[in-house]
Write an enzyme that holds these catalytic residues in place. Structure first.
Site, PDB file in Angstrom:
ATOM      1  N   HIS A 266      29.390 -16.149  -8.504  1.00 37.80           N
ATOM      2  CA  HIS A 266      28.112 -16.035  -7.789  1.00 37.80           C
ATOM      3  C   HIS A 266      27.584 -14.597  -7.786  1.00 37.80           C
ATOM      4  O   HIS A 266      28.324 -13.633  -8.023  1.00 37.80           O
ATOM      5  CB  HIS A 266      28.268 -16.529  -6.349  1.00 37.80           C
ATOM      6  CG  HIS A 266      29.227 -15.686  -5.537  1.00 37.80           C
ATOM      7  ND1 HIS A 266      28.875 -14.481  -4.981  1.00 37.80           N
ATOM      8  CD2 HIS A 266      30.517 -15.900  -5.213  1.00 37.80           C
ATOM      9  CE1 HIS A 266      29.904 -13.974  -4.343  1.00 37.80           C
ATOM     10  NE2 HIS A 266      30.931 -14.813  -4.467  1.00 37.80           N
TER      11      HIS A 266
ATOM     12  N   GLU B  81      35.738 -21.033  -2.802  1.00 40.30           N
ATOM     13  CA  GLU B  81      36.593 -19.855  -2.759  1.00 40.30           C
ATOM     14  C   GLU B  81      37.855 -20.118  -1.947  1.00 40.30           C
ATOM     15  O   GLU B  81      37.898 -21.030  -1.114  1.00 40.30           O
ATOM     16  CB  GLU B  81      35.815 -18.662  -2.173  1.00 40.30           C
ATOM     17  CG  GLU B  81      36.586 -17.337  -2.172  1.00 40.30           C
ATOM     18  CD  GLU B  81      37.047 -16.876  -3.543  1.00 40.30           C
ATOM     19  OE1 GLU B  81      37.806 -17.628  -4.202  1.00 40.30           O
ATOM     20  OE2 GLU B  81      36.697 -15.747  -3.947  1.00 40.30           O
TER      21      GLU B  81
END
Length: 203
Positions: A8, A81
């Site tokens: 990201h 994550e």
């Protein structure tokens, strides 16, 4: 099949070296710009589908990379994550470290010694879920000729690559954390996966 795996774009917590984990942070203006630059670089790739971590910073990155292409974004928990539990939001900057346990830094320096904080997730658990997702995708014969965009996170990206590269947990980080909006390209045929390019950026 080709998989384009993107970390990201930048967030304010990235700048401050705060542990993000499962916290739902947003892209900052630089993060949005990096995603747009990456999208421009990949504009000629004919993506057929997109999988993203459900966290906003990943979904926003996917949206900006895809631009006006009418491709739905499938939110996939297995590429979220790693969770840091009670330590999320704390800074790990050397000059302003807020983490009470000095052994936590093994996460970066000696992952084979890392013990996750309360409510967090082990590296082994991360590798198990990301590898399960990668194996599921790469064994699908109906996707054999497709280009697929995956948007994920720094540690989760290493988890995805662990079954390809990692021989021992001490090697988890490889050459280090991928840069924001870096692209790693995998090619898969019949479940066999190889890395074509790793951590490429256009900024």
């Amino acid at each position: 099949m080709k998989l384009y795996i993107v970390r990201h774009g930048e967030t304010d917590w990235n700048r401050m070296r705060r542990l993000q984990g499962h916290s739902n942070t947003q892209l900052n203006e630089r993060g949005k710009e990096l995603a747009r630059i990456t999208g421009e670089a990949l504009k000629n790739v004919c993506f057929s589908r997109c999988y993203s971590s459900p966290l906003d910073r990943a979904v926003q990155t996917a949206q900006l990379i895809l631009g006006d292409r009418c491709i739905p974004i499938c939110k996939e928990d297995r590429i979220c994550e790693i969770g840091f539990g009670v330590y999320e939001g704390l800074s790990c900057l050397a000059e302003a470290n807020e983490i009470p346990d000095p052994d936590f830094m093994y996460f970066f320096t000696a992952p084979e010694k890392y013990r996750h904080p309360e409510g967090g997730e082990s590296i082994q658990q991360l590798c198990a879920r990301t590898t399960a997702f990668l194996q599921e995708i790469t064994h699908r014969s109906d996707l054999e000729e497709e280009n697929i965009l995956l948007v994920t996170h720094g540690a989760a990206l290493r988890g995805l690559l662990s079954s390809i590269q990692m021989k021992d947990l001490s090697q988890f980080w490889g050459e280090g954390v991928s840069k924001n909006c870096s692209v790693t390209i995998l090619e898969a045929h019949g479940g066999k996966v190889k890395i074509l390019e790793e951590n490429k950026t256009w900024y």
